[in-house]
Design an enzyme around this catalytic site. Structure first.
Site, short mmCIF file in Angstrom:
data_model
loop_
_atom_site.label_atom_id
_atom_site.label_comp_id
_atom_site.label_asym_id
_atom_site.label_seq_id
_atom_site.Cartn_x
_atom_site.Cartn_y
_atom_site.Cartn_z
N ARG A 1 0.84 -1.11 -0.14
CA ARG A 1 -0.51 -0.09 -0.18
C ARG A 1 1.35 0.85 -0.20
NH1 ARG A 1 -5.06 -1.37 1.65
NH2 ARG A 1 -5.65 0.28 1.12
N ARG B 1 -2.17 6.86 1.38
CA ARG B 1 -2.94 8.43 2.02
C ARG B 1 -1.70 8.39 2.87
NH1 ARG B 1 -7.96 5.90 3.91
NH2 ARG B 1 -6.40 4.41 4.38
N ARG C 1 -5.82 13.05 -4.86
CA ARG C 1 -6.86 12.56 -4.44
C ARG C 1 -8.24 13.35 -4.11
NH1 ARG C 1 -10.87 10.58 -2.61
NH2 ARG C 1 -11.36 8.87 -1.63
N ASP D 1 -7.25 -1.57 -6.83
CA ASP D 1 -7.81 -2.51 -5.74
C ASP D 1 -8.38 -3.69 -6.18
OD1 ASP D 1 -8.51 -1.30 -2.61
OD2 ASP D 1 -10.22 -2.36 -3.65
N TYR E 1 -15.44 -10.39 0.81
CA TYR E 1 -16.03 -8.54 0.57
C TYR E 1 -17.49 -8.99 -0.14
CZ TYR E 1 -12.19 -6.47 2.49
OH TYR E 1 -10.98 -5.79 3.33
#
Ligand code: CP3
Length: 354
Positions: free
Chosen positions: A27, A31, A40, A76, A153
């Site tokens: 990752r 962020r 973003r 993703d 998910y």
């Protein structure tokens, strides 16, 4: 095809000699980087994934800013269920949401078979554009979720604490679970093959929720599909990395699943794992991501511990034991990379440094 200038990551995956231990961070495009947040702010997450220019830009950011030895394509794992027809929403702070989860045969019927060249063309375009823009600086990693982690998910519809819905499915209707898992295995195989064809130099399968299964269920509902995928991916020499988070058992079986590299979470002792399976596979990991909240001295100490536990010789790719946390100071990530580069040389013999 461009020759890769810094191919130390690929050599370590193949356990070929290296002059120092390579490092990248799960990752790493995310962020914690102000440069990521700036982009973003202008585009939502899925728009970024679906715009190859933006995906390429944030993929390359950690190579420039942090100095990692590999790039991982910005995307993703949930693009596969989305391409199968499930409407995906990404909520700030709440994570991904599928409003119509898969709970019965009827729901499963609505899932369509995907053709990555059409349905996930935007990812493949991002891979080829990034490959071009990297211009051979470092290898590019493509990735996918494992069928099991994708199923969690798709059935839960969102992140979960105790996974009641997906667990209920495997115990009440295992044949439905297996039918969706085998369709996912086909989709993952085709998608990863297409990413390699588009220019990915290696591929990683993220099995974030492997560790919620009992030992036998892990083999039945996850590992057997990984074996199918790895043996069916169309590849030449591109390594496959497998990250079964929370799996500390059946290591020998894991090492024979066909993946070149097993990625370990931070709860494992990488030295002991190497003793057991290090002849068969390379190992990736495994610093606790929370160590990056500490000061520099502690980061150095913990990084050195892992380098020391793995010991001498190739076959180690330094990484965190899971993704980097969004509130980590990027300066600490940069420091970790610097420390691993500086400290790891002594574990590689002069003769390796050809
Ligand atoms: O490694 C990289 O830098 C490449 C990009 C990448 C993302 N997601 C970007 C992302 C990768 C490899 C993933 C994998 C992924 N996605 C996994 C497996 C790895 C893991 O961390 O367990 C999982 C389970 C997902 C599903 C997912 N996507 C969740 C649970 C979330 C929300 C939680 C969170 O971290 O915010 C996402 C969103 C997501 N994927 C973000 C990023 C940068 C944050 C979205 C934003 O910018 O708002």
């Amino acid at each position: 095809m461009n020759k890769i200038k810094n191919d130390i990551f690929l050599r370590a995956c193949r356990k070929q000699p290296v002059e120092r231990t390579p490092i990248w961070i799960m990752r790493q495009a995310g962020r914690y980087l102000p440069e990521y947040r700036a982009i973003r702010q202008k585009a939502d997450f899925l728009t970024m994934c679906k715009t190859p220019e933006l995906a390429a830009e944030v993929t390359i950011q950690p190579v420039d800013i942090i100095g990692v030895d590999a790039a991982i394509i910005f995307s993703d794992i949930l693009v596969i269920p989305e391409a199968m027809g499930m409407k995906l929403e990404m909520h700030e702070g709440k994570g991904p949401i599928f409003h119509k989860p898969i709970r019965n045969e009827n729901d499963a019927k609505s899932l369509k078979k995907i053709d990555p060249a059409k349905d996930l063309k935007y990812v493949l375009d991002a891979v080829s554009l990034t490959k071009k823009e990297l211009n051979g600086r470092v290898p590019l990693i493509g990735f996918s979720g494992s069928p099991w982690t994708l199923l969690t998910y798709m059935v839960e519809g969102k992140g979960s604490k105790n996974f009641s819905s997906v667990k209920s499915l495997i115990y009440n209707n295992p044949s439905l679970a297996h039918s969706v898992l085998s369709r996912l295995a086909d989709a993952v195989t085709d998608f990863l093959s297409a990413k390699i064809e588009a220019g990915a130099d290696a591929v990683q399968i993220f099995d974030t929720w492997a560790g919620i299964l009992s030992q036998n269920d892990f083999e039945e509902f996850s590992l057997q599909y990984i074996e199918m995928i790895v043996s069916n991916i169309k590849r030449k020499k591109e390594p496959v990395l497998y990250f079964p988070k929370g799996v500390h058992f059946k290591l020998r079986k894991l090492s024979r699943c066909g993946a070149d590299v097993i990625s370990l979470d931070w709860t494992m002792n990488i030295g002991k794992v190497r003793e057991k399976i290090g002849k068969t596979v390379a190992l990736q990991g495994n610093l606790d991501p929370a160590v990056l909240y500490a000061g520099k001295e502690k980061i150095k100490e913990e990084a050195n511990k892992i380098l020391g536990l793995y010991g001498e010789g190739s076959g180690h790719i330094f990484n965190l034991g899971h993704g980097i946390l969004p509130d980590v100071d990027p300066e600490n990530a940069r420091y970790l990379v610097k420390v691993v580069k500086e400290e790891s040389g002594k574990y590689h013999k002069q003769s390796e440094k050809a």
